[in-house]
Each structure stands twice: as C-alpha cells, then as structure tokens.
Scaffold this motif. Structure first.
Motif, short mmCIF file in Angstrom:
data_model
loop_
_atom_site.label_atom_id
_atom_site.label_comp_id
_atom_site.label_asym_id
_atom_site.label_seq_id
_atom_site.Cartn_x
_atom_site.Cartn_y
_atom_site.Cartn_z
N GLY A 260 0.81 -1.21 0.00
CA GLY A 260 0.00 0.00 0.00
C GLY A 260 0.84 1.26 0.00
O GLY A 260 0.52 2.24 -0.69
N LEU A 261 1.93 1.25 0.75
CA LEU A 261 2.84 2.39 0.77
C LEU A 261 3.48 2.61 -0.59
O LEU A 261 3.72 3.75 -1.01
N MET A 262 3.75 1.51 -1.29
CA MET A 262 4.30 1.62 -2.64
C MET A 262 3.28 2.24 -3.59
O MET A 262 3.62 3.07 -4.44
N ALA A 263 2.02 1.85 -3.41
CA ALA A 263 0.96 2.44 -4.23
C ALA A 263 0.84 3.93 -3.98
O ALA A 263 0.61 4.72 -4.92
N VAL A 264 1.00 4.35 -2.73
CA VAL A 264 0.94 5.77 -2.39
C VAL A 264 2.05 6.54 -3.11
O VAL A 264 1.84 7.63 -3.64
N LYS A 265 3.24 5.96 -3.12
CA LYS A 265 4.36 6.63 -3.81
C LYS A 265 4.06 6.83 -5.29
O LYS A 265 4.44 7.84 -5.89
N ILE A 266 3.38 5.85 -5.88
CA ILE A 266 3.05 5.94 -7.30
C ILE A 266 1.95 6.98 -7.54
O ILE A 266 2.07 7.85 -8.41
N LEU A 267 0.89 6.93 -6.76
CA LEU A 267 -0.26 7.80 -6.97
C LEU A 267 -0.02 9.22 -6.48
O LEU A 267 -0.34 10.20 -7.17
N LYS A 268 0.55 9.34 -5.31
CA LYS A 268 0.67 10.64 -4.66
C LYS A 268 1.96 11.37 -5.02
O LYS A 268 1.97 12.60 -5.15
N GLU A 269 3.04 10.61 -5.18
CA GLU A 269 4.35 11.23 -5.40
C GLU A 269 4.83 11.12 -6.84
O GLU A 269 5.87 11.67 -7.19
N GLY A 270 4.10 10.36 -7.66
CA GLY A 270 4.48 10.25 -9.05
C GLY A 270 5.62 9.29 -9.34
O GLY A 270 6.22 9.32 -10.42
N SER A 271 5.93 8.41 -8.38
CA SER A 271 7.00 7.42 -8.60
C SER A 271 6.56 6.42 -9.67
O SER A 271 5.37 6.16 -9.85
N LYS A 272 7.54 5.85 -10.36
CA LYS A 272 7.25 4.82 -11.35
C LYS A 272 7.50 3.45 -10.74
O LYS A 272 8.46 3.28 -9.99
N PRO A 273 6.66 2.47 -11.03
CA PRO A 273 6.88 1.11 -10.51
C PRO A 273 8.29 0.59 -10.84
O PRO A 273 8.89 -0.11 -10.03
N SER A 274 8.80 0.95 -12.00
CA SER A 274 10.12 0.48 -12.41
C SER A 274 11.24 0.96 -11.50
O SER A 274 12.32 0.37 -11.46
N ASP A 275 10.97 2.04 -10.75
CA ASP A 275 11.99 2.60 -9.85
C ASP A 275 11.83 2.14 -8.40
O ASP A 275 12.61 2.56 -7.54
#
Length: 326
Positions: free
Chosen positions: A276-291
């Motif tokens: 869930g924290l990883m999902a937050v980084k993607i949605l909220k912070e714009g992180s890419k799954p590849s990173d």
C-alpha cells in the motif's frame, strides 16, 4: 479583439490558480477538494492470508490520507475468471491495480503495460516474469513477495531435526507457478537434509481432502506450502493430520491459527501494508513502478498452535522459543 484576449487571459489566469492550488495528495487548495483515485483490486481466491494482505493495503492507503474508490474482484480460483477480471479492470479506467497473488498479478501484467500494478502475496516475482529483477523491476509492475529466503530451509530443518521426520508429504496445485517454485526448492534441499518427499497434486480445492487422505501410511509429516488452492481448503488437511496425529507444518501464520501445527512466518497484513505504501508513492508522489524495488518480508517468527500441539501429543521444547497463536 482586445476583449477576446482579455477573456482568454482571465480563463488562463484562473486555470493557473487552480493548478497551483493542487497540493500534495491531489488536494486542490483553491476549492478544498481532494483528488479521488480509482484502484482496481484482483484476488485469486478467498483465504485469510490474502484477505489480511488486502486489509493491510487499504490501511496504508487510509493512513496516508488518500481518498480511493475500490473496484474489488475475486476469481474464486477460476483461471478463466481471473483473465476476464484483468481485462475488465484494465478497461475500467482505474489509476492503479492491486494484484493479490501470483495468478492475479500475471493476468493483469499480461493485460496492460501502461496502468501501474502493485502486487503482493507473490512468491517469486522474477520467475513469474512480473519483473526484470528484484532491485530494478522495469516496466509497470512492482510489489511485495511472500517468500522469505529462509522459510523453506527452516521448515524442513525443523521437521528433520526436531520432529525426526523422514517422509514429508506435500499437497500442491502444480498449475500455480508460485507453488512449483516452492516445490522445486523443497526438492533441492531434500537430499541435503536426508528427507523423502511424497507429492500429492491437486487441481481444485475440492480435491484437497482426497489428496491428504492419500498420504496416510506414506508419510510421517506434512508440509503445506503457500499454495492458494490448498490453503483455501486447509481445514480438510488439518482434520486428516489431527486425526492421524501427523505433525503438519504450514507456510503462513494465518494457517497456524486455522489449525496448522507451526510456521516460520510473518503477518500478511504487514506485507499488504508495505504494498500500500508503494501504491501511495506511485499515486501521490508520481513514482514509477520500475523505480521501486520489490520488497521482501523483513522478520520471521516461529508460531505454534497450542490446540494442535495437544491434539497430536507433541512435547514443546523451550529451545524452540515458540510463540503461540491466539
């Protein structure tokens, strides 16, 4: 002409203010509105460990303050339904997909290379061809795996050295890629530990009881790995093991609570929370799954079921340092 540009200027300036007002988490400071994300959830089957992982995922999202609309689908261990669910979620316009199990993750990864996917309850993400590597996933997929590198060795060693096991029965669905990885690892270790492994393969949860019965007279212990088909029907194996006073090690702490003798494990809630924290980084912070590197369980506990211990008349040694499930 002057009036026209004046109107455009007002519109542009207003739009700029609105965009500038969008703060962290998608909140629009000018209007006070919060962005609402859409997350699709796909799970291969109902059982406590997978359910706990989903609960952990949602709790992390909630703790981080994201407003989310969930679309939740369960394939009930039907591969055809699993594929259909993946296609439907991809076409539904979700912002992210949470895939809870190896088959679920494989299905959605095949259906989209664009929508971010965060998985959990996956045994080997590399062998499942979900990521390029644990450190650098590549593509649109990342998440948390549920196989600590020491679990299988610890379990087989305990059976051999502490319970004097010689013939260990394993029930699994050979159609589950995650199960095949674990069985291969068991077979790699059997000669080193001096164990004979007796395999019983099933295709559906309805076959699990019969498979357990087929092991009686051939084994002195049973090891239930992380297999969604078998774990969804765990109580039937627990009954056979208790009736015949056979020690049965399991792969998850939730399976200990359901009657398994013991497990080296962790809480699936925590595994889902990390996802869930990883999902937050993607949605909220714009992180890419590849990173975002794939995460593994950080701690192992040795937990036993007191009622099962008594049922099979096993003496617990102090040096095991066992915890007992609630």
């Amino acid at each position: 002409m002057k009036n026209i540009w004046g109107k455009f200027g007002i519109v542009f300036f207003s739009t700029a203010l609105i965009l500038a007002g969008c703060g962290e988490g998608g909140e629009n400071k000018a209007t006070g509105e919060t962005k609402k994300y859409k997350i699709g959830v796909t799970q291969i089957v109902e059982h406590p460990s997978l359910n706990a992982a989903y609960d952990g995922f949602k709790k992390a999202i909630e703790d981080e303050g994201l407003e989310v609309e969930y679309t939740v689908e369960n394939a009930q261990n039907d591969n055809s339904a699993n594929t259909t669910i993946a296609s439907n979620l991809v076409n539904s316009g979700v912002d992210l997909i949470f895939a809870n199990s190896t088959p679920s993750a494989q299905a959605v990864a095949s259906a989209t290379q664009e929508i971010p996917i965060v998985f959990t309850s996956v045994t080997d993400a590399v062998s499942a061809e979900l990521v390029d590597s644990m450190e650098s996933p590549g593509g649109n997929v990342t998440g948390t795996i549920d196989l600590h590198p020491d679990v299988i060795l610890n379990t087989l060693t305990f059976l051999k050295e502490e319970l004097d096991a010689k013939n260990v029965g394993i029930i699994f669905n050979s159609g589950e890629q995650n199960s095949r990885v674990q069985v291969d690892r068991v077979n790699e270790l059997k000669n080193e530990l001096g164990l004979n492994i007796v395999e019983a393969s099933v295709a559906t949860s309805a076959e699990v009881k019969q498979a357990a019965d087929s092991l009686i007279g051939k084994v002195d212990s049973i090891y239930i790995i992380k297999d969604n088909t078998v774990v969804s029907a765990l109580e039937s194996v627990v009954l056979v093991a208790k009736t015949n006073k056979i020690p049965m090690m399991v792969g998850e702490l939730d399976s200990v609570k359901r009657g398994g003798l013991a497990a080296f494990g962790f809480e699936y809630f925590d595994l889902g929370y990390e996802a869930g924290l990883m999902a937050v980084k993607i949605l909220k912070e714009g992180s890419k799954p590849s990173d975002l590197p794939v995460q593994v369980p950080k701690e192992l506990r040795f937990v036993m079921n007191k009622e099962t211990v008594e049922a099979i008349e096993l003496k617990v040694k102090d040096e095991w340092k066992a915890e007992f499930s609630e």
